[in-house]
Write an enzyme that holds these catalytic residues in place. Structure first.
Site, short mmCIF file in Angstrom:
data_model
loop_
_atom_site.label_atom_id
_atom_site.label_comp_id
_atom_site.label_asym_id
_atom_site.label_seq_id
_atom_site.Cartn_x
_atom_site.Cartn_y
_atom_site.Cartn_z
N ASN A 72 0.81 -1.23 0.00
CA ASN A 72 0.00 0.00 0.00
C ASN A 72 0.84 1.28 0.00
O ASN A 72 0.29 2.37 0.02
CB ASN A 72 -0.93 0.02 1.22
CG ASN A 72 -2.01 -1.03 1.14
OD1 ASN A 72 -1.73 -2.19 0.88
ND2 ASN A 72 -3.25 -0.63 1.38
N THR A 105 -7.73 6.90 -1.77
CA THR A 105 -6.85 6.30 -2.77
C THR A 105 -7.07 4.80 -2.88
O THR A 105 -6.39 4.11 -3.65
CB THR A 105 -5.37 6.57 -2.42
OG1 THR A 105 -5.15 6.21 -1.04
CG2 THR A 105 -5.04 8.04 -2.59
N VAL A 127 0.20 6.48 -1.41
CA VAL A 127 -0.22 5.74 -0.22
C VAL A 127 -1.67 5.33 -0.42
O VAL A 127 -2.56 6.18 -0.51
CB VAL A 127 -0.07 6.60 1.06
CG1 VAL A 127 -0.54 5.81 2.28
CG2 VAL A 127 1.37 7.05 1.24
N CYS A 128 -1.90 4.02 -0.51
CA CYS A 128 -3.25 3.51 -0.76
C CYS A 128 -3.98 3.25 0.55
O CYS A 128 -3.66 2.30 1.27
CB CYS A 128 -3.18 2.22 -1.57
SG CYS A 128 -2.81 2.51 -3.31
N LEU A 129 -4.92 4.11 0.86
CA LEU A 129 -5.75 3.96 2.06
C LEU A 129 -7.16 4.42 1.74
O LEU A 129 -7.35 5.45 1.08
CB LEU A 129 -5.20 4.80 3.21
CG LEU A 129 -4.07 4.23 4.07
CD1 LEU A 129 -3.61 5.28 5.07
CD2 LEU A 129 -4.53 2.97 4.81
#
Length: 457
Positions: free
Chosen positions: A85, A99, A92-94
């Site tokens: 992530n 995202t 930043v994949c959250l």
């Protein structure tokens, strides 16, 4: 951006800065609180342990209705993906950042969340099972999956040391690839704006280059000294499992430049860690020389530090710290020598301990570095004397002295893995009842030795 939004962002920044969470830090330049630098220290017990991971947080005009934009900066120049992530390119994949689309209700952003919750969410990604953060691998529990997770953790652990610790410190200290240190002109340090000579002339000139905003440089150095034994232990523990020169294992989800490629080189990392420690010690010693020169030219900073020293006696009396004595080393206001006398009926009873406090000419931007010069087995003191303590008022030297005493006298502290500076002492103190008794016996023995040594001398 509205003044109300600016006020909220400022309040969130202050809340973190004044909080007690040692694993996160934030900073911004006063002229614009919309652009924040954030630091997350890798969680204890994970392959990210005690790594320094930097992020930028940029708040838009629609905050808090919409989340800020967060970008990872500790990526080895865009070449290293530290987590499924946390991409090499900085993404930043959250779900709370918008995202990534979470599958459960409540995972999306809401205006009730803020900067601190974002940093905690990112920190939660830095677990012992980073392999499971990749979509499609959330329930990877089989034997092969466990093996892949272990291989993934192995390279994360190595790269955390190399990139998130060693590279950070080498940059902060201007250490070159050959181990030498670049001269000050090639690596300018902070300039004290109030460092005026007696005639009022300021030493900073308008022709000096504007320095890059690097708010965590001093924190890196202080925490490195705390965690040095851990870093070396990590190398000792894992170098035998990962032969030098062997390749990292590529994960199924890595590709297209968004990878963590490389080779294990633990022997080299160990040498670089030792060199960093040497350079920090040299830098600390140079503070004394620089400070004495400032005193001789009667700078205002030297006068201010000396004034704080002169006022310390009355402060210690008011605080009833009658078991502390402080003097200057060779009349240098930037080197304070503390003599701590163990209180009666405590485990340090009868002990006499010397603590050297080195003060930077750039205090308080650079915080004092303290070393217990008398051998002491203590959970707050590393094997080579680095003292772990927490000043409540970091810009007041008197509070540093007070908190040094509190750290030495601390006997039943709450467990906090982020303060482990002496792993052996920590293991005993928070171990079984028999372990605790062994810990306190060794503490008392440290105090007894100081009396024996004094009698012999």
């Amino acid at each position: 951006m509205s003044s109300q939004t600016i006020l909220r962002i400022s309040r969130e920044i202050t809340q973190i800065q004044q909080g007690s969470d040692l694993s996160i830090a934030v900073a911004c330049q006063e002229k614009d609180v919309r652009h924040v630098k954030a630091l997350i220290i890798g969680p204890h017990g994970s392959p990210y342990e005690y790594g320094f991971f930097e992020f930028t947080v940029n708040f838009g005009s629609e905050y808090p209705s919409k989340p800020p934009k967060v970008e990872a900066k500790t990526t080895n120049g865009g070449r290293t993906r530290f987590n499924p992530n946390i991409y090499a390119g900085g993404k930043v994949c959250l779900s709370i950042l918008g995202t990534w689309h979470g599958e459960r209700p409540g995972e999306e952003w809401s205006s009730a969340q803020g900067l601190e919750s974002i940093l905690w969410s990112i920190q939660s990604l830095m677990s012992n099972n980073p392999y499971e953060n990749e979509p499609g691998y959330e329930n990877a529990k089989g034997t092969e999956d466990k093996k892949m997770n272990d291989l993934y953790c192995a390279k994360i652990r190595h790269e955390t040391l190399r990139i998130a610790v060693i590279q950070k410190l080498e940059e902060a200290l201007a250490i070159q690839p050959d181990g030498s240190v670049a001269p000050p002109s090639a690596s300018p340090q902070w300039s004290s704006e109030d460092d005026e000579d007696a005639d009022g002339s300021n030493q900073v000139t308008e022709t000096q280059p504007k320095l890059k905003f690097e708010p965590f440089k001093d924190l890196y150095k202080r925490r490195f000294l705390w965690y040095f034994e851990h870093y070396m232990s990590t190398i000792e523990q894992h170098s035998s499992k990962n032969k030098d020169g062997s390749d990292f294992t590529k994960m199924p989800f890595e590709g297209g430049g968004n990878t963590m490629d490389g080779k294990f080189k633990y022997a080299d990392l160990g040498k670089r860690l030792v060199r960093i420690k040497e350079v920090i010690r040299e830098e600390t010693n140079n503070w004394a020389t620089e400070g004495l020169a400032m005193k001789n030219r009667e700078s205002s900073k030297a006068a201010s530090i000396h004034r704080q020293f002169e006022q310390l006696g009355d402060y210690l009396k008011r605080k009833k710290l009658h078991n502390m004595d402080v003097e200057l080393e060779n009349g240098n206001p930037f080197i304070w020598i503390l003599t701590y006398f163990g209180k009666p009926s405590t485990h340090l009873d009868g002990g006499i301990f010397k603590v050297k406090v080195s003060i930077s000419p750039r205090f308080p931007e650079e915080q004092p570095r303290c070393r217990v010069e008398t051998p002491l087995f203590h959970h707050r003191v590393s094997k080579d004397g680095v003292l772990c303590y927490f000043p409540k008022e970091s810009d007041m030297l008197r509070n540093h002295v007070e908190c040094i005493a509190e750290a030495l006298e601390e006997e039943s502290p709450p467990y906090d893995p982020r303060t482990i500076v002496h792993p052996e002492a920590t293991k005993l103190l928070w171990g079984s009842e028999a372990d605790k008794k062994k810990y306190y016996r060794q503490v008392r023995r440290s105090a007894q030795r100081t009396t024996e040594d004094a009698m012999e001398s």
